[in-house]
Design a protein around this motif. Structure first.
Motif, PDB file in Angstrom:
ATOM      1  N   GLU A  54       0.837  -1.198   0.000  1.00 56.46           N
ATOM      2  CA  GLU A  54       0.000   0.000   0.000  1.00 56.46           C
ATOM      3  C   GLU A  54       0.876   1.254   0.000  1.00 56.46           C
ATOM      4  O   GLU A  54       2.021   1.227   0.409  1.00 56.46           O
ATOM      5  CB  GLU A  54      -0.899   0.002   1.229  1.00 56.46           C
ATOM      6  CG  GLU A  54      -1.855  -1.183   1.292  1.00 56.46           C
ATOM      7  CD  GLU A  54      -2.752  -1.288   0.081  1.00 56.46           C
ATOM      8  OE1 GLU A  54      -3.255  -0.247  -0.386  1.00 56.46           O
ATOM      9  OE2 GLU A  54      -2.950  -2.408  -0.408  1.00 56.46           O
ATOM     10  N   GLY A  55       0.297   2.355  -0.436  1.00 53.29           N
ATOM     11  CA  GLY A  55       0.993   3.628  -0.341  1.00 53.29           C
ATOM     12  C   GLY A  55       1.558   4.128  -1.639  1.00 53.29           C
ATOM     13  O   GLY A  55       1.109   3.761  -2.723  1.00 53.29           O
ATOM     14  N   PRO A  56       2.601   4.977  -1.539  1.00 60.68           N
ATOM     15  CA  PRO A  56       3.138   5.683  -2.706  1.00 60.68           C
ATOM     16  C   PRO A  56       3.611   4.766  -3.832  1.00 60.68           C
ATOM     17  O   PRO A  56       3.462   5.100  -4.997  1.00 60.68           O
ATOM     18  CB  PRO A  56       4.310   6.487  -2.141  1.00 60.68           C
ATOM     19  CG  PRO A  56       4.046   6.590  -0.685  1.00 60.68           C
ATOM     20  CD  PRO A  56       3.252   5.378  -0.304  1.00 60.68           C
ATOM     21  N   HIS A  57       4.176   3.626  -3.492  1.00 59.55           N
ATOM     22  CA  HIS A  57       4.652   2.701  -4.530  1.00 59.55           C
ATOM     23  C   HIS A  57       3.497   2.310  -5.453  1.00 59.55           C
ATOM     24  O   HIS A  57       3.605   2.404  -6.675  1.00 59.55           O
ATOM     25  CB  HIS A  57       5.280   1.457  -3.887  1.00 59.55           C
ATOM     26  CG  HIS A  57       5.716   0.433  -4.882  1.00 59.55           C
ATOM     27  ND1 HIS A  57       6.961   0.457  -5.470  1.00 59.55           N
ATOM     28  CD2 HIS A  57       5.073  -0.620  -5.422  1.00 59.55           C
ATOM     29  CE1 HIS A  57       7.063  -0.559  -6.320  1.00 59.55           C
ATOM     30  NE2 HIS A  57       5.931  -1.226  -6.301  1.00 59.55           N
ATOM     31  N   ASN A  58       2.393   1.871  -4.872  1.00 60.93           N
ATOM     32  CA  ASN A  58       1.242   1.453  -5.680  1.00 60.93           C
ATOM     33  C   ASN A  58       0.660   2.590  -6.491  1.00 60.93           C
ATOM     34  O   ASN A  58       0.199   2.391  -7.610  1.00 60.93           O
ATOM     35  CB  ASN A  58       0.153   0.849  -4.802  1.00 60.93           C
ATOM     36  CG  ASN A  58       0.367  -0.626  -4.586  1.00 60.93           C
ATOM     37  OD1 ASN A  58       1.386  -1.167  -4.993  1.00 60.93           O
ATOM     38  ND2 ASN A  58      -0.572  -1.262  -3.937  1.00 60.93           N
ATOM     39  N   TYR A  59       0.658   3.776  -5.954  1.00 64.60           N
ATOM     40  CA  TYR A  59       0.139   4.926  -6.701  1.00 64.60           C
ATOM     41  C   TYR A  59       0.965   5.171  -7.957  1.00 64.60           C
ATOM     42  O   TYR A  59       0.424   5.475  -9.013  1.00 64.60           O
ATOM     43  CB  TYR A  59       0.105   6.182  -5.834  1.00 64.60           C
ATOM     44  CG  TYR A  59      -0.806   6.076  -4.640  1.00 64.60           C
ATOM     45  CD1 TYR A  59      -2.103   5.579  -4.760  1.00 64.60           C
ATOM     46  CD2 TYR A  59      -0.375   6.460  -3.386  1.00 64.60           C
ATOM     47  CE1 TYR A  59      -2.940   5.465  -3.661  1.00 64.60           C
ATOM     48  CE2 TYR A  59      -1.203   6.345  -2.273  1.00 64.60           C
ATOM     49  CZ  TYR A  59      -2.491   5.850  -2.424  1.00 64.60           C
ATOM     50  OH  TYR A  59      -3.309   5.736  -1.332  1.00 64.60           O
ATOM     51  N   LYS A  60       2.280   5.024  -7.834  1.00 62.38           N
ATOM     52  CA  LYS A  60       3.150   5.243  -9.001  1.00 62.38           C
ATOM     53  C   LYS A  60       2.961   4.138 -10.040  1.00 62.38           C
ATOM     54  O   LYS A  60       2.977   4.404 -11.234  1.00 62.38           O
ATOM     55  CB  LYS A  60       4.607   5.348  -8.572  1.00 62.38           C
ATOM     56  CG  LYS A  60       4.884   6.644  -7.836  1.00 62.38           C
ATOM     57  CD  LYS A  60       6.355   6.870  -7.638  1.00 62.38           C
ATOM     58  CE  LYS A  60       6.522   8.194  -6.901  1.00 62.38           C
ATOM     59  NZ  LYS A  60       7.763   8.831  -7.210  1.00 62.38           N
ATOM     60  N   VAL A  61       2.798   2.907  -9.579  1.00 68.79           N
ATOM     61  CA  VAL A  61       2.547   1.802 -10.504  1.00 68.79           C
ATOM     62  C   VAL A  61       1.212   2.029 -11.208  1.00 68.79           C
ATOM     63  O   VAL A  61       1.113   1.916 -12.429  1.00 68.79           O
ATOM     64  CB  VAL A  61       2.564   0.439  -9.766  1.00 68.79           C
ATOM     65  CG1 VAL A  61       2.100  -0.684 -10.682  1.00 68.79           C
ATOM     66  CG2 VAL A  61       3.953   0.144  -9.214  1.00 68.79           C
ATOM     67  N   GLN A  62       0.191   2.346 -10.457  1.00 73.49           N
ATOM     68  CA  GLN A  62      -1.142   2.588 -11.027  1.00 73.49           C
ATOM     69  C   GLN A  62      -1.103   3.739 -12.031  1.00 73.49           C
ATOM     70  O   GLN A  62      -1.708   3.658 -13.104  1.00 73.49           O
ATOM     71  CB  GLN A  62      -2.138   2.894  -9.906  1.00 73.49           C
ATOM     72  CG  GLN A  62      -3.565   2.945 -10.350  1.00 73.49           C
ATOM     73  CD  GLN A  62      -4.150   1.580 -10.655  1.00 73.49           C
ATOM     74  OE1 GLN A  62      -3.781   0.590 -10.032  1.00 73.49           O
ATOM     75  NE2 GLN A  62      -5.046   1.522 -11.603  1.00 73.49           N
ATOM     76  N   GLU A  63      -0.370   4.790 -11.700  1.00 77.86           N
ATOM     77  CA  GLU A  63      -0.257   5.938 -12.593  1.00 77.86           C
ATOM     78  C   GLU A  63       0.392   5.551 -13.919  1.00 77.86           C
ATOM     79  O   GLU A  63      -0.057   5.961 -14.992  1.00 77.86           O
ATOM     80  CB  GLU A  63       0.565   7.030 -11.901  1.00 77.86           C
ATOM     81  CG  GLU A  63       0.715   8.295 -12.689  1.00 77.86           C
ATOM     82  CD  GLU A  63       1.522   9.327 -11.916  1.00 77.86           C
ATOM     83  OE1 GLU A  63       0.921  10.306 -11.475  1.00 77.86           O
ATOM     84  OE2 GLU A  63       2.743   9.127 -11.740  1.00 77.86           O
ATOM     85  N   ALA A  64       1.453   4.740 -13.855  1.00 72.99           N
ATOM     86  CA  ALA A  64       2.134   4.304 -15.071  1.00 72.99           C
ATOM     87  C   ALA A  64       1.219   3.450 -15.944  1.00 72.99           C
ATOM     88  O   ALA A  64       1.184   3.606 -17.171  1.00 72.99           O
ATOM     89  CB  ALA A  64       3.400   3.527 -14.711  1.00 72.99           C
ATOM     90  N   LEU A  65       0.449   2.571 -15.323  1.00 71.92           N
ATOM     91  CA  LEU A  65      -0.439   1.700 -16.083  1.00 71.92           C
ATOM     92  C   LEU A  65      -1.677   2.423 -16.587  1.00 71.92           C
ATOM     93  O   LEU A  65      -2.284   2.023 -17.572  1.00 71.92           O
ATOM     94  CB  LEU A  65      -0.843   0.495 -15.228  1.00 71.92           C
ATOM     95  CG  LEU A  65       0.086  -0.712 -15.302  1.00 71.92           C
ATOM     96  CD1 LEU A  65       0.016  -1.369 -16.646  1.00 71.92           C
ATOM     97  CD2 LEU A  65       1.492  -0.436 -14.906  1.00 71.92           C
ATOM     98  N   GLU A  66      -2.048   3.494 -15.938  1.00 72.85           N
ATOM     99  CA  GLU A  66      -3.204   4.269 -16.373  1.00 72.85           C
ATOM    100  C   GLU A  66      -2.990   4.810 -17.784  1.00 72.85           C
ATOM    101  O   GLU A  66      -3.905   4.800 -18.604  1.00 72.85           O
ATOM    102  CB  GLU A  66      -3.455   5.421 -15.402  1.00 72.85           C
ATOM    103  CG  GLU A  66      -4.727   6.178 -15.670  1.00 72.85           C
ATOM    104  CD  GLU A  66      -4.960   7.282 -14.644  1.00 72.85           C
ATOM    105  OE1 GLU A  66      -5.490   8.329 -15.053  1.00 72.85           O
ATOM    106  OE2 GLU A  66      -4.606   7.098 -13.474  1.00 72.85           O
ATOM    107  N   CYS A  67      -1.780   5.240 -18.065  1.00 69.28           N
ATOM    108  CA  CYS A  67      -1.468   5.734 -19.413  1.00 69.28           C
ATOM    109  C   CYS A  67      -1.689   4.630 -20.442  1.00 69.28           C
ATOM    110  O   CYS A  67      -2.297   4.857 -21.490  1.00 69.28           O
ATOM    111  CB  CYS A  67      -0.031   6.225 -19.482  1.00 69.28           C
ATOM    112  SG  CYS A  67       0.299   7.647 -18.450  1.00 69.28           S
ATOM    113  N   MET A  68      -1.192   3.431 -20.144  1.00 65.18           N
ATOM    114  CA  MET A  68      -1.340   2.304 -21.055  1.00 65.18           C
ATOM    115  C   MET A  68      -2.818   1.945 -21.226  1.00 65.18           C
ATOM    116  O   MET A  68      -3.274   1.676 -22.330  1.00 65.18           O
ATOM    117  CB  MET A  68      -0.575   1.091 -20.530  1.00 65.18           C
ATOM    118  CG  MET A  68      -0.681  -0.120 -21.440  1.00 65.18           C
ATOM    119  SD  MET A  68      -0.002  -1.624 -20.731  1.00 65.18           S
ATOM    120  CE  MET A  68       1.710  -1.231 -20.662  1.00 65.18           C
TER     121      MET A  68
END
Length: 104
Positions: A54-68
């Motif tokens: 949980e936390g900032p790591h997951n937000y960054k992963v989610q953000e990267a995949l959101e573009c895709m």
């Protein structure tokens, strides 16, 4: 578009010929690799991340995949992939992304 059509990667297949794509992704900000599995039949993306928490790591992963998840449907529409691999409406909506749990 050349990658999707299978013409620019040696021994590549077009997305018309496969149902699942495995996409290794290096997340520069995290200095970490994850694996995205794109299911072209169900139009879903599963993310396999050994550092999932949980936390900032997951937000960054989610953000990267959101573009895709937003970009792939637009490309698929452009090359008429939905004629071969249908997606219930609306076709160009973002693909749902799931970060898989308990990955060693």
């Amino acid at each position: 578009m050349k990658i999707i059509l299978g013409v620019c990667i040696r021994y590549g297949l077009s997305w018309f010929e496969v149902n699942t794509l495995l996409i290794p992704m290096h997340l520069q900000d995290l200095k970490h690799w994850v694996l995205a599995k794109l299911d072209l039949l169900n139009w879903t993306i599963e993310v396999y991340d050994s550092l999932h928490h949980e936390g900032p790591h997951n937000y960054k992963v989610q953000e990267a995949l959101e573009c895709m998840s937003k970009f792939i449907p637009m490309l698929a529409d452009r090359i008429s992939l939905f004629e071969f691999k249908s997606r219930n409406p609306p076709e160009t909506y973002p693909i749902p992304v799931t970060i898989m749990q308990d990955i060693p």
